[in-house]
Design a protein around this motif. Structure first.
Motif, PDB file in Angstrom:
ATOM      1  N   CYS A 131       5.105  -2.296   9.289  1.00 43.07           N
ATOM      2  CA  CYS A 131       4.445  -2.416   7.994  1.00 43.07           C
ATOM      3  C   CYS A 131       3.325  -3.436   8.134  1.00 43.07           C
ATOM      4  O   CYS A 131       3.567  -4.549   8.603  1.00 43.07           O
ATOM      5  N   CYS A 185       0.830  -1.215   0.000  1.00 43.18           N
ATOM      6  CA  CYS A 185       0.000   0.000   0.000  1.00 43.18           C
ATOM      7  C   CYS A 185       0.857   1.254   0.000  1.00 43.18           C
ATOM      8  O   CYS A 185       0.417   2.312  -0.415  1.00 43.18           O
ATOM      9  N   CYS A 216       3.664   2.897   4.855  1.00 42.74           N
ATOM     10  CA  CYS A 216       4.831   2.885   5.743  1.00 42.74           C
ATOM     11  C   CYS A 216       6.113   3.299   5.023  1.00 42.74           C
ATOM     12  O   CYS A 216       7.139   3.542   5.654  1.00 42.74           O
ATOM     13  N   CYS A 268       1.532  -4.593   5.567  1.00 42.48           N
ATOM     14  CA  CYS A 268       1.272  -5.321   4.326  1.00 42.48           C
ATOM     15  C   CYS A 268       2.305  -6.386   3.988  1.00 42.48           C
ATOM     16  O   CYS A 268       1.959  -7.525   3.716  1.00 42.48           O
TER      17      CYS A 268
HETATM   18  S1  FES Z   1       3.240  -1.390   2.492  1.00 41.51           S
HETATM   19 FE1  FES Z   1       1.354  -1.145   3.487  1.00 41.51          FE
HETATM   20  S2  FES Z   1       1.957  -0.713   5.521  1.00 41.51           S
HETATM   21 FE2  FES Z   1       3.816  -1.208   4.587  1.00 41.51          FE
END
Ligand code: FES
Ligand SMILES: Cc1cc2nc3c(=O)[nH]c(=O)nc-3n(C[C@H](O)[C@H](O)[C@H](O)COP(=O)(O)OP(=O)(O)OC[C@H]3O[C@@H](n4cnc5c(N)ncnc54)[C@H](O)[C@@H]3O)c2cc1C
Ligand code: FES
Lengths: 174, 295
Positions: free
Chosen positions: A142, A107, A110, A144
């Motif tokens: 992070c 996403c 972070c 994700c």
């Molecule tokens: S890429 Fe989504 S929070 Fe790290």
């Protein structure tokens, strides 16, 4: 609103990514909010505002710090590097290039904090071991990626830096 | 969330800082690295009317080392202290413990003296100052005093600092000759506050027999607990001493509170195991020192 308007403000000057910037801020303005709201530089992200997530990390006089845990007035006169200041024109910073190649982001929320933190770590230690790469990112959260690709990106960034300096030396020698 | 409004003071000399603190008294707080204070302001757990920012005060960012110990000024950042080779060579416990304080990025801003002033029972440096028998140098307008660690910490997040007073430096004395030190802790994640942490110091005699074995703890009690566990191992060769017995001896004296991270029993178990491990390590470090060395 009325007592906010009555609040005392301070003129500050920061060098942000090499550009002198000024703002008029109340003492309680966090450096993160000063960058995002007053200076309209939204590359620096804000997650937790208590120092835990690392999304807001910027370099203050070269050292990575939490911009959510500093007041803008305390940064008066400092040299600030945000994620916007990493690339050299169209050329991505080695850490950015590595994140792109290794899928170090999903996403991207972070990512600015990881990029600034890792760029400073590599300045100090251009050839980190895998263990040192893990340690380097241990203060950033992070949701994700599961971190594996971020650790790979740290190692790849070190490699890219070496490759680029080898090319530079080569060209200089010609 | 954002901090509530406050009046900001930015002194540039210690005299100005003490003046400002004197004027604002109970309504004022010192802002050092802000790594504990600003989270509390952001969450509005604290809303002091005045903040005295000492970051611009000249002369406070010092680490002074001599043969008797290390004096750390109020603006020396954790990273600066941990990276100080001369300080490490006389008081290795500083670097050993600072590596466990938060993450590197927090250590770039947070101050060692600030973490002592904050008096968090989970703060590694409280155990270090207590184990080494160090002291705090405090100042207020027109007066100064030095307070030993044992009297400085009075409760969780509470030191003997009075309104109008600030900590100017902390003093970490060099341990006796042939002493080894170490810091061990267990945290949920690396860089988090520990569920239990143990600082240990073992002193050997010229024949590598145990003269003294002492420990101090974080996250176990409201103020740093220092235990003398020598009786379990006194006079024993360092490599034949029953360090597990020393660990057991600590068990009766550890009375931790439960919280969401760990039950009291689990914490006590950690205390016993970490005590044994930390003492074993410290003894090995002590034994490895050249004869006649100061540490
Ligand atoms: S890429 Fe989504 S929070 Fe790290
Ligand atoms: C994510 C995160 C993780 C952390 N993990 C740990 C950890 O594992 N272990 C640990 O020990 N710490 C940890 N910390 C806290 C960190 O070590 C802080 O730097 C330290 O506790 C406070 O130092 P400071 O300089 O930031 O003080 P500040 O936040 O500026 O001040 C803290 C308090 O002490 C007072 N104070 C500060 N300096 C003085 C002075 N000179 N005289 C009088 N009063 C003073 C302030 O008024 C305030 O009440 C963590 C912090 C964060 C954000
Ligand atoms: S927003 Fe600063 S650390 Fe999370």
């Amino acid at each position: 609103m009325t007592d906010q308007q009555a609040e005392q403000t301070f003129p500050i000057t920061l060098s942000v990514n090499g550009v002198p910037r000024t703002a008029e801020v109340p003492a309680r303005r966090l450096l993160s909010d000063c960058l995002r709201h007053d200076l309209r530089m939204t590359g620096t992200h804000v997650g937790c505002e208590h120092g835990v997530c690392g999304a807001c990390t910027v370099l203050v006089d070269g050292a990575p710090m939490r911009s959510c845990l500093m007041f803008a007035v305390s940064a008066q006169g400092s040299e600030i590097t945000t994620v916007e200041g990493l690339a050299d024109g169209e050329t991505l910073h080695p850490v950015q290039q590595a994140f792109k190649e290794c899928h170090g982001l999903q996403c991207g929320f972070c990512t600015p904090g990881f990029l600034t933190t890792i760029s400073a770590v590599l300045d100090d230690n251009p050839e980190p071991t895998r263990e040192e790469a893990v340690e380097a990112v241990s203060g950033n959260l992070c949701r994700c990626t599961g971190y594996q690709n971020i650790v790979a990106s740290v190692l790849r960034a070190a490699e890219i830096t070496r490759e680029r300096s080898a090319v530079a030396i080569d060209e200089a020698g010609r | 969330m954002k901090p509530a409004p406050f009046t900001y003071h930015a002194p540039t000399t210690l005299a100005e800082a003490l003046d400002a603190l004197d004027r604002v008294g109970e309504d004022g707080k010192v802002l050092a690295g802000g790594q504990s204070l600003i989270p509390m302001l952001n969450m509005r757990l604290a809303s002091p009317a005045h903040l005295v920012d000492i970051n611009g005060v000249a002369g406070l960012g010092t680490v002074d080392v001599d043969a008797t110990g290390v004096r750390i000024g109020a603006l020396a950042r954790h990273a600066q202290v941990a990276g100080h080779d001369a300080a490490h060579s006389v008081v290795p416990l500083l670097r050993q413990a600072l590596q466990l304080v938060a993450h590197p990025v927090i250590r770039n801003r947070g101050t060692t003296v600030g973490s002592l002033a904050h008096a968090d029972p989970s703060g590694e440096m409280t155990a270090v100052l207590s184990l080494l028998g160090g002291s705090m140098d405090l100042a207020r307008k027109g007066a100064a005093r030095t307070v030993p660690a044992a009297e400085f910490f009075v409760g969780p997040l509470e030191s003997c600092l009075e309104p109008g007073e600030m900590a100017v430096s902390a003093w970490f004395p060099v341990p006796p000759p042939r002493t080894g030190t170490t810091f061990r802790e267990v945290a949920r994640r690396h860089g988090d506050y520990a569920m239990c942490g143990v600082a240990a110091a073992v002193t050997l005699d010229a024949d590598q027999r145990v003269l003294s074995a002492r420990t101090s703890y974080i996250s176990m009690t409201a103020t740093p607990l220092v235990l003398d566990l020598t009786e379990a191992v006194a006079g024993k060769p360092f490599d034949a001493a029953d360090w597990a017995a020393a660990g057991q001896l600590s068990a009766d004296q550890l009375d931790p509170e439960p919280d969401i991270h760990a039950t009291a029993d689990y914490r006590r178990h950690l205390g016993v195991v970490l005590t044994r491990q930390a003492l074993t390590d410290a003894a090995t470090v002590a034994a490895a020192q050249p004869q006649g060395a100061t540490r």
